[in-house]
Scaffold this active site. Sequence first.
Site, PDB file in Angstrom:
ATOM      1  N   GLY A  10       0.875  -1.181   0.000  1.00 57.48           N
ATOM      2  CA  GLY A  10       0.000   0.000   0.000  1.00 57.48           C
ATOM      3  C   GLY A  10       0.903   1.220   0.000  1.00 57.48           C
ATOM      4  O   GLY A  10       1.740   1.393   0.899  1.00 57.48           O
ATOM      5  N   SER A  11       0.786   2.019  -1.052  1.00 60.06           N
ATOM      6  CA  SER A  11       1.673   3.188  -1.192  1.00 60.06           C
ATOM      7  C   SER A  11       0.842   4.461  -1.280  1.00 60.06           C
ATOM      8  O   SER A  11       1.147   5.364  -2.047  1.00 60.06           O
ATOM      9  CB  SER A  11       2.543   3.033  -2.447  1.00 60.06           C
ATOM     10  OG  SER A  11       3.259   1.836  -2.366  1.00 60.06           O
ATOM     11  N   GLY A  12      -0.208   4.509  -0.499  1.00 55.58           N
ATOM     12  CA  GLY A  12      -1.052   5.696  -0.459  1.00 55.58           C
ATOM     13  C   GLY A  12      -0.485   6.729   0.497  1.00 55.58           C
ATOM     14  O   GLY A  12       0.741   6.917   0.576  1.00 55.58           O
ATOM     15  N   GLN A  13      -1.396   7.390   1.211  1.00 59.48           N
ATOM     16  CA  GLN A  13      -0.965   8.468   2.113  1.00 59.48           C
ATOM     17  C   GLN A  13      -0.048   7.952   3.219  1.00 59.48           C
ATOM     18  O   GLN A  13       1.003   8.528   3.481  1.00 59.48           O
ATOM     19  CB  GLN A  13      -2.198   9.111   2.757  1.00 59.48           C
ATOM     20  CG  GLN A  13      -3.137   9.773   1.776  1.00 59.48           C
ATOM     21  CD  GLN A  13      -2.664  11.151   1.411  1.00 59.48           C
ATOM     22  OE1 GLN A  13      -1.579  11.325   0.873  1.00 59.48           O
ATOM     23  NE2 GLN A  13      -3.482  12.135   1.710  1.00 59.48           N
ATOM     24  N   GLY A  15       1.436   4.909   3.315  1.00 56.61           N
ATOM     25  CA  GLY A  15       2.579   4.204   2.728  1.00 56.61           C
ATOM     26  C   GLY A  15       3.703   5.151   2.346  1.00 56.61           C
ATOM     27  O   GLY A  15       4.878   4.898   2.638  1.00 56.61           O
ATOM     28  N   ARG A  83     -13.403   3.900   4.264  1.00 54.50           N
ATOM     29  CA  ARG A  83     -14.871   3.890   4.237  1.00 54.50           C
ATOM     30  C   ARG A  83     -15.355   5.153   3.553  1.00 54.50           C
ATOM     31  O   ARG A  83     -14.912   6.247   3.883  1.00 54.50           O
ATOM     32  CB  ARG A  83     -15.386   3.832   5.672  1.00 54.50           C
ATOM     33  CG  ARG A  83     -16.869   3.590   5.762  1.00 54.50           C
ATOM     34  CD  ARG A  83     -17.196   3.038   7.129  1.00 54.50           C
ATOM     35  NE  ARG A  83     -18.584   3.257   7.483  1.00 54.50           N
ATOM     36  CZ  ARG A  83     -19.128   2.808   8.601  1.00 54.50           C
ATOM     37  NH1 ARG A  83     -18.377   2.153   9.464  1.00 54.50           N
ATOM     38  NH2 ARG A  83     -20.383   3.033   8.876  1.00 54.50           N
ATOM     39  N   ARG A  89     -20.466  -0.704   7.291  1.00 55.11           N
ATOM     40  CA  ARG A  89     -19.286  -1.296   7.925  1.00 55.11           C
ATOM     41  C   ARG A  89     -18.979  -2.650   7.288  1.00 55.11           C
ATOM     42  O   ARG A  89     -17.831  -2.985   7.039  1.00 55.11           O
ATOM     43  CB  ARG A  89     -19.572  -1.467   9.425  1.00 55.11           C
ATOM     44  CG  ARG A  89     -18.370  -1.889  10.214  1.00 55.11           C
ATOM     45  CD  ARG A  89     -18.777  -2.499  11.534  1.00 55.11           C
ATOM     46  NE  ARG A  89     -19.497  -3.756  11.340  1.00 55.11           N
ATOM     47  CZ  ARG A  89     -19.877  -4.556  12.315  1.00 55.11           C
ATOM     48  NH1 ARG A  89     -19.641  -4.214  13.561  1.00 55.11           N
ATOM     49  NH2 ARG A  89     -20.502  -5.685  12.076  1.00 55.11           N
ATOM     50  N   ASN A  96     -11.984  -5.008   2.350  1.00 52.81           N
ATOM     51  CA  ASN A  96     -10.638  -5.080   2.914  1.00 52.81           C
ATOM     52  C   ASN A  96     -10.256  -6.502   3.342  1.00 52.81           C
ATOM     53  O   ASN A  96      -9.075  -6.849   3.366  1.00 52.81           O
ATOM     54  CB  ASN A  96     -10.485  -4.084   4.067  1.00 52.81           C
ATOM     55  CG  ASN A  96     -10.312  -2.659   3.536  1.00 52.81           C
ATOM     56  OD1 ASN A  96     -10.143  -2.469   2.327  1.00 52.81           O
ATOM     57  ND2 ASN A  96     -10.352  -1.678   4.408  1.00 52.81           N
ATOM     58  N   HIS A 176      -9.413  -0.670  18.310  1.00 59.71           N
ATOM     59  CA  HIS A 176      -9.156   0.645  17.723  1.00 59.71           C
ATOM     60  C   HIS A 176     -10.487   1.226  17.233  1.00 59.71           C
ATOM     61  O   HIS A 176     -10.763   1.302  16.056  1.00 59.71           O
ATOM     62  CB  HIS A 176      -8.189   0.458  16.551  1.00 59.71           C
ATOM     63  CG  HIS A 176      -7.748   1.745  15.931  1.00 59.71           C
ATOM     64  ND1 HIS A 176      -7.307   2.821  16.644  1.00 59.71           N
ATOM     65  CD2 HIS A 176      -7.673   2.111  14.628  1.00 59.71           C
ATOM     66  CE1 HIS A 176      -6.980   3.794  15.811  1.00 59.71           C
ATOM     67  NE2 HIS A 176      -7.203   3.387  14.582  1.00 59.71           N
TER      68      HIS A 176
END
Length: 320
Positions: A10-13, A15, A83, A89, A96, A176
């Site tokens: 995962g290379s998003g925010q 990552g 989400r 949910r 995921n 969490h």
Amino acid sequence: MARKKIALIGSGQIGGTLAHLAGLKELGDVVLFDIAEGVPQGKGLDIAESSPVDGFDAKFSGANSYEAIAGADVVIVTAGVPRKPGMSRDDLLGINLKVMEQVGQGLKQHAPNAFVICITNPLDAMVWALQKASGLPKNKVVGMAGVLDSARFRYFLAEELGVSVRDVHAMTLGGHGDDMVPLIRYSTVGGVPLPDLVKMGWLTQEKLDAIVERTRKGGGEIVALLKTGSAFYAPAASAIAMAESYLRDQKRVLPCAAYLNGEYGVKDMYVGVPVLIGENGVEKVVEIAFDAGEKAMFAKSVAAVQGLVDACKQINPAFA
Ligand code: APR
């Protein structure tokens, strides 16, 4: 000695921020992985181009195939979707969960010896699914939540009291979510427990209650401000602290989502508890004593996690 290898799935925010922090701290060479083509490659190159300015030596590469993570020492997982409005949910859980199955297969095949830190939400259920899907040892798969929740608690306390964040220690356990358990008795400022600070008149009970509430809703506060995404600086910093403790055998005691096999009366579930992280992964689950109120809060939080795990088992019976 060869440099350590850190793979980011995962290379998003988060990552991208993880990659940058891993470079700045010289934790090792970094491989960014994503299904989006060009994104991990672009972020890797961009960070590599910052290395002469900041003076750190590390290689950065981007990939769209799991072969690239081969032999990773640490893998940090942020792959997934957030989400979105209108998504239930269970919709999020279903999407995921599938991502965790893919990532689990990739880990099993290419990085079976890695220490794995999961960040993807809903965290406690996703880290549980990732461990099952990968088959990696339970002490080598952990979830990042408690370090972040505790950091938020610490920051709010330091800000309120006008003291250094360094002197504020706090512990947030459980799942969490909004039912997380900020432990007031085990949280201190300069070594003084918070209930004593209230007695000393340095902090009012009302302020403390408000800070606890703000901590519980800390993720939502950032989402409401950003509007198009969720927190990424503090989550990345938190996971890097966990990775560093493993890679440098620091033996830090950090609240993490860890696999429980009877500890705290919980079986076959991941829940946030204090753990010792060293070269062998989770080397110890620290079982602290709860008073009646803390016990009830923890039980409520565990029940919420159980609900998510049960939903995962319903969505995909292979996890049952
Ligand atoms: N395999 C690999 N990468 C994937 C996959 C997959 N199957 N599915 C999605 N991704 C990638 C996306 O392409 C995206 O680049 O995961 C990345 C997620 O990045 P962001 O959407 O920017 O999300 P981020 O803010 O980094 O948060 C990631 O952490 O805190 C949690 O709730 C948050 O679950 C979310 C996760």
